[in-house]
Scaffold this motif. Structure first.
Motif, PDB file in Angstrom:
ATOM      1  N   LEU A 317      12.340  -5.963   1.801  1.00  0.00           N
ATOM      2  CA  LEU A 317      12.314  -6.271   0.372  1.00  0.00           C
ATOM      3  C   LEU A 317      11.202  -7.268   0.061  1.00  0.00           C
ATOM      4  O   LEU A 317      10.465  -7.110  -0.932  1.00  0.00           O
ATOM      5  CB  LEU A 317      13.669  -6.846  -0.057  1.00  0.00           C
ATOM      6  N   LEU A 318      11.048  -8.269   0.914  1.00  0.00           N
ATOM      7  CA  LEU A 318       9.975  -9.248   0.735  1.00  0.00           C
ATOM      8  C   LEU A 318       8.613  -8.576   0.836  1.00  0.00           C
ATOM      9  O   LEU A 318       7.707  -8.837   0.031  1.00  0.00           O
ATOM     10  CB  LEU A 318      10.113 -10.362   1.785  1.00  0.00           C
ATOM     11  N   ALA A 319       8.461  -7.689   1.835  1.00  0.00           N
ATOM     12  CA  ALA A 319       7.178  -7.018   2.032  1.00  0.00           C
ATOM     13  C   ALA A 319       6.825  -6.139   0.835  1.00  0.00           C
ATOM     14  O   ALA A 319       5.676  -6.133   0.369  1.00  0.00           O
ATOM     15  CB  ALA A 319       7.224  -6.175   3.314  1.00  0.00           C
ATOM     16  N   VAL A 320       7.806  -5.395   0.326  1.00  0.00           N
ATOM     17  CA  VAL A 320       7.557  -4.536  -0.834  1.00  0.00           C
ATOM     18  C   VAL A 320       7.137  -5.384  -2.037  1.00  0.00           C
ATOM     19  O   VAL A 320       6.178  -5.049  -2.761  1.00  0.00           O
ATOM     20  CB  VAL A 320       8.810  -3.706  -1.165  1.00  0.00           C
ATOM     21  N   THR A 321       7.852  -6.497  -2.254  1.00  0.00           N
ATOM     22  CA  THR A 321       7.539  -7.367  -3.391  1.00  0.00           C
ATOM     23  C   THR A 321       6.146  -7.964  -3.265  1.00  0.00           C
ATOM     24  O   THR A 321       5.345  -7.937  -4.203  1.00  0.00           O
ATOM     25  CB  THR A 321       8.584  -8.497  -3.494  1.00  0.00           C
ATOM     26  N   VAL A 322       5.865  -8.512  -2.079  1.00  0.00           N
ATOM     27  CA  VAL A 322       4.580  -9.194  -1.885  1.00  0.00           C
ATOM     28  C   VAL A 322       3.419  -8.207  -1.916  1.00  0.00           C
ATOM     29  O   VAL A 322       2.427  -8.405  -2.638  1.00  0.00           O
ATOM     30  CB  VAL A 322       4.590  -9.978  -0.557  1.00  0.00           C
ATOM     31  N   VAL A 323       3.538  -7.120  -1.164  1.00  0.00           N
ATOM     32  CA  VAL A 323       2.442  -6.150  -1.101  1.00  0.00           C
ATOM     33  C   VAL A 323       2.222  -5.501  -2.468  1.00  0.00           C
ATOM     34  O   VAL A 323       1.082  -5.367  -2.937  1.00  0.00           O
ATOM     35  CB  VAL A 323       2.729  -5.081  -0.027  1.00  0.00           C
ATOM     36  N   GLY A 324       3.319  -5.091  -3.115  1.00  0.00           N
ATOM     37  CA  GLY A 324       3.184  -4.447  -4.421  1.00  0.00           C
ATOM     38  C   GLY A 324       2.575  -5.362  -5.461  1.00  0.00           C
ATOM     39  O   GLY A 324       1.637  -4.976  -6.186  1.00  0.00           O
ATOM     40  N   SER A 325       3.088  -6.605  -5.544  1.00  0.00           N
ATOM     41  CA  SER A 325       2.599  -7.520  -6.577  1.00  0.00           C
ATOM     42  C   SER A 325       1.165  -7.963  -6.306  1.00  0.00           C
ATOM     43  O   SER A 325       0.340  -8.043  -7.233  1.00  0.00           O
ATOM     44  CB  SER A 325       3.527  -8.739  -6.684  1.00  0.00           C
ATOM     45  N   PHE A 326       0.840  -8.232  -5.041  1.00  0.00           N
ATOM     46  CA  PHE A 326      -0.524  -8.651  -4.743  1.00  0.00           C
ATOM     47  C   PHE A 326      -1.523  -7.500  -4.896  1.00  0.00           C
ATOM     48  O   PHE A 326      -2.687  -7.726  -5.254  1.00  0.00           O
ATOM     49  CB  PHE A 326      -0.607  -9.242  -3.341  1.00  0.00           C
ATOM     50  N   SER A 327      -1.080  -6.290  -4.635  1.00  0.00           N
ATOM     51  CA  SER A 327      -1.956  -5.144  -4.861  1.00  0.00           C
ATOM     52  C   SER A 327      -2.258  -4.986  -6.344  1.00  0.00           C
ATOM     53  O   SER A 327      -3.414  -4.756  -6.744  1.00  0.00           O
ATOM     54  CB  SER A 327      -1.309  -3.863  -4.320  1.00  0.00           C
ATOM     55  N   LEU A 328      -1.224  -5.127  -7.168  1.00  0.00           N
ATOM     56  CA  LEU A 328      -1.433  -5.055  -8.612  1.00  0.00           C
ATOM     57  C   LEU A 328      -2.334  -6.196  -9.076  1.00  0.00           C
ATOM     58  O   LEU A 328      -3.221  -5.993  -9.923  1.00  0.00           O
ATOM     59  CB  LEU A 328      -0.084  -5.120  -9.333  1.00  0.00           C
ATOM     60  N   TYR A 329      -2.125  -7.373  -8.511  1.00  0.00           N
ATOM     61  CA  TYR A 329      -2.966  -8.524  -8.871  1.00  0.00           C
ATOM     62  C   TYR A 329      -4.418  -8.287  -8.486  1.00  0.00           C
ATOM     63  O   TYR A 329      -5.345  -8.565  -9.262  1.00  0.00           O
ATOM     64  CB  TYR A 329      -2.421  -9.778  -8.181  1.00  0.00           C
ATOM     65  N   ALA A 330      -4.627  -7.759  -7.276  1.00  0.00           N
ATOM     66  CA  ALA A 330      -5.997  -7.502  -6.817  1.00  0.00           C
ATOM     67  C   ALA A 330      -6.697  -6.474  -7.717  1.00  0.00           C
ATOM     68  O   ALA A 330      -7.923  -6.531  -7.919  1.00  0.00           O
ATOM     69  CB  ALA A 330      -5.982  -7.012  -5.372  1.00  0.00           C
ATOM     70  N   TRP A 331      -5.931  -5.540  -8.262  1.00  0.00           N
ATOM     71  CA  TRP A 331      -6.502  -4.501  -9.124  1.00  0.00           C
ATOM     72  C   TRP A 331      -6.811  -5.034 -10.519  1.00  0.00           C
ATOM     73  O   TRP A 331      -7.876  -4.793 -11.088  1.00  0.00           O
ATOM     74  CB  TRP A 331      -5.531  -3.322  -9.186  1.00  0.00           C
ATOM     75  N   ARG A 332      -5.873  -5.783 -11.084  1.00  0.00           N
ATOM     76  CA  ARG A 332      -5.990  -6.169 -12.482  1.00  0.00           C
ATOM     77  C   ARG A 332      -6.693  -7.516 -12.706  1.00  0.00           C
ATOM     78  O   ARG A 332      -7.417  -7.697 -13.687  1.00  0.00           O
ATOM     79  CB  ARG A 332      -4.586  -6.269 -13.093  1.00  0.00           C
ATOM     80  N   ALA A 333      -6.445  -8.485 -11.821  1.00  0.00           N
ATOM     81  CA  ALA A 333      -6.926  -9.841 -12.078  1.00  0.00           C
ATOM     82  C   ALA A 333      -8.434  -9.937 -12.275  1.00  0.00           C
ATOM     83  O   ALA A 333      -8.897 -10.676 -13.163  1.00  0.00           O
ATOM     84  CB  ALA A 333      -6.471 -10.764 -10.943  1.00  0.00           C
TER      85      ALA A 333
END
Length: 686
Positions: A317-333
């Motif tokens: 659950l931690l991995a899904v949250t971290v990887v998913g959110s940081f991937s979205l951040y890397a794309w959008r930020a």
């Protein structure tokens, strides 16, 4: 029947959470207001179903239904009612259910009090929150069912860990969870903003109250746990850099940075990408703390579970949250506009430095906490990282931050006058130098106490500097008393909240430094009538007797505390308790406080080889430790006062909301239903 209702309610909650996670998100993507507004009744239904499940488990504890395995393992008929109720969250399954309930509470709170939020942002944020709930509901239903039955039902339960049978520990976990879980709301707003492609001053104003609320609870929860360790464990300590203590402290450091960073976004429309990153990191650290406590990778009185299977689930659950959110951040930020610029010497600059130091401190504590685990996993041998390491790396990071905390509020936004601000802090500098000199002389003028005297001086600098900043705001002594009074009444509550929180921080620093430097302890065997002189006071042992409690028996010692002239101050009655179910011994310290210093007595085992009535005794002189509790409480009160500021309750002004709506309409018109190009023009609130 009632446990089955609770189990069914959890299953129904999973279905509701899935709907809330999907439908409003689709509605926000399509611009369908009806689908977006479904998030509000869904969040209410989610809260109600989880509340029914929690009430069912609580009922099982109150009536001692030992056919429920969770109740059998963590309760007993002899337990007082308070500890039957607190036993609900004094274990892995029940505490996880409390965690999920608080997730639902924050979700429904946003739906009820977030009426000012743009429908799309609210829908996306509540959908993300529901996704988190889905993950934890899957965890509890498939690996940690709190309603699992035992057949046949045992006649009695195994009882709750006696160390947890204490009022402090009854309220400590809920306070911590309200902090941990509260940061999930900031995380949900951050992910929603990334999906929407817009972070501006209005977004920061909407997210700040939820971040502040979580910070308040986590601050008070950590302080309550520290206070419990101080008076309950009987070793006279209030913090030992235990891995589970660190698990709550690390997100607190990141959350404090997030709180200050959001101020810059709101006031100056800059540091937007950094603030989004902090929101993601803070909640990720909360999840990491959950993994550490429940995975079995560490051993602590605070740890709830030792089942690696559960740990793997949380790790996924931690991995899904971290990887998913940081991937979205890397794309959008990278597509977000930076916002306003500012000089290094400015209020933004000091807040940025505050962020860097807090983030570095969080990373340092995280490294020290995880390094022994990595070393063990890589077969590098058993490594222990204790207080010497944390003190050596943490203190140098905090000293410049505390110095800047007094200077920053006196600087202007965008470009400040450092020399002018320093001149206004002359009184704080004089106070710091005076406290340093007085402390050094009082300590005997020894070189070993230079560091402690400096620490007390830094605390005085922040305390007086904070008061000077308030005096500058109200023109104290620079205008007539009537003008100063009107300005004081007209100050925003958020300004008073900052003042109280900074004063609390100063008191806490002085308490930590003073107690660490001048704490005294003594361990010895005493017979009735014997005395011990320590720290200008005298402890006289009067004897001990046996007493019976509701579910324990105890040896109660009787001590008289005398002043240096032999005059009686008070009686102290510490206990050594032995619980019957489960069988375990605990220590109950007796503490007398002068308001500035504590006098602490503990009775141990009988020393039969020294004669009848002799016992091992321990005494502690705890200078300045009450300042810890005053400071932490004042920080929490400051947060509450700031939270009552009207600006935190109404969201963005109507003009900003209208501008945001106009920008959203323009974005939809130019990009079509998907809104994919909206991220390239995030806009700025004027």
């Amino acid at each position: 029947m009632i446990p089955e209702i609770g189990h069914y309610a959890l299953t129904l909650a999973l279905c509701v959470a899935v709907v809330q996670a999907i439908v409003p998100m689709v509605g926000a993507q399509r611009g369908d207001l009806a689908l977006m507004n479904l998030c509000r009744p869904a969040s209410v239904a989610l809260f109600l179903t989880i509340a029914v499940a929690f009430a069912a488990l609580t009922h099982s504890y109150i009536v001692s239904d030992f056919s429920v395995a969770n109740v059998y393992l963590n309760s007993h008929t002899d337990k007082p009612l308070l500890y039957k109720i607190s036993g609900v969250w004094g274990n892995h399954e029940g505490s996880l259910l409390l965690w999920i309930l608080i997730l639902a509470v924050f979700s429904v709170a946003v739906s009820v009090f977030g009426r000012n939020l743009p429908p799309a942002l609210r829908a996306r944020a509540l959908a993300v929150q529901a996704m988190i709930v889905v993950g934890f509901l899957l965890f509890i239903l498939f690996t940690s069912n709190p309603f699992e039955r035992i057949d046949p039902a045992p006649l009695n339960g195994r009882g709750l860990n006696p160390l947890l049978q204490d009022p402090g520990l009854a309220f400590h976990p809920p306070m911590l969870y309200l902090g941990y879980v509260g940061f999930s709301m900031a995380f949900s707003f951050a992910i929603a903003a990334l999906i929407e492609g817009r972070v501006d001053a209005a977004w920061a104003r909407w997210v700040r109250p939820w971040t502040l609320l979580a910070w308040i609870f986590l601050t008070l929860g950590i302080a309550l746990g520290s206070w419990w360790a101080y008076y309950e464990l009987g070793w006279g300590g209030w913090w030992y850099w235990d891995p589970v203590e660190n698990a709550s402290f690390i997100p607190w450091l990141a959350g404090t940075a997030l709180l200050h960073s959001a101020i810059v976004v709101e006031k100056r429309d800059t540091l937007k990408s950094w603030t989004i990153l902090l929101a993601i990191v803070t909640f990720s650290l909360s999840l990491l703390g959950t993994f550490l406590v429940r995975s079995g990778v560490i051993t602590s009185v605070h740890a709830f579970a030792t089942d690696p299977t559960r740990g793997v689930f949380i790790l996924v659950l931690l991995a899904v949250t971290v990887v998913g959110s940081f991937s979205l951040y890397a794309w959008r930020a990278p597509q977000m506009k930076g916002g306003g610029v500012f000089a290094p010497i400015s209020r933004e600059g000091t807040l940025l430095l505050n962020n860097v130091l807090l983030s570095t401190a969080a990373a340092t504590v995280l490294l020290g906490t995880l390094y022994p685990l990595f070393a063990d996993a890589l077969h590098l041998g058993k490594v222990s990282v204790g207080p010497p390491f944390f003190n050596a790396v943490f203190v140098p990071l905090m000293v410049p931050m505390l110095i800047v905390m007094a200077l920053g509020p006196l600087l202007a936004w965008k470009r400040g006058d450092a020399l002018g601000a320093a001149k206004r802090l002359w009184l704080a500098l004089v106070a710091a130098a005076g406290v340093f000199a007085a402390t050094y002389v009082a300590a005997g003028g020894q070189a070993t106490h230079v560091g402690a005297a400096f620490g007390m001086g830094v605390g005085a600098w922040l305390l007086i500097g904070t008061l000077v900043e308030w005096a500058e705001r109200v023109h104290l002594f620079r205008a007539s008393p009537g003008v100063s009074l009107r300005r004081a009444v007209g100050l925003p509550r958020a300004a008073y909240g900052m003042t109280l929180a900074h004063i609390g921080t100063a008191l806490l620093v002085m308490g930590v430094v003073g107690n660490t430097a001048w704490k005294t302890e003594s361990i010895q065997v005493m017979s009735p009538g014997e005395t011990l002189a320590m720290a200008g006071h005298i402890y006289r042992f009067e004897g001990a007797d046996r007493v019976d409690g509701p579910n324990y028996d105890a040896i109660r010692g009787h001590f008289t505390l005398l002043d240096g002239d032999g005059d009686r101050i008070t009686e102290l009655a510490p206990e050594k308790r032995r619980y019957t179910q489960p069988p375990q011994a605990t220590t109950e310290a007796a503490i007398h406080t002068s308001g500035l210093h504590d006098y602490y007595a503990v009775i141990g085992d009988a020393a039969t080889d020294h004669g009848a009535g002799a016992y091992v005794t321990r005494f502690y002189y705890e200078p300045f430790v009450p300042l810890l509790w005053y400071g932490a409480l004042l920080m929490g009160v400051g947060g509450v006062v700031s939270l009552t500021d009207r600006r935190h309750r109404i969201g963005a002004p109507a003009r900003r909301r209208a501008e945001a709506a106009a920008r959203a309409a323009s974005t939809r018109a130019s990009s079509g239903p998907s809104g994919g190009s909206g991220v390239t023009a995030p806009g700025r609130a004027s």
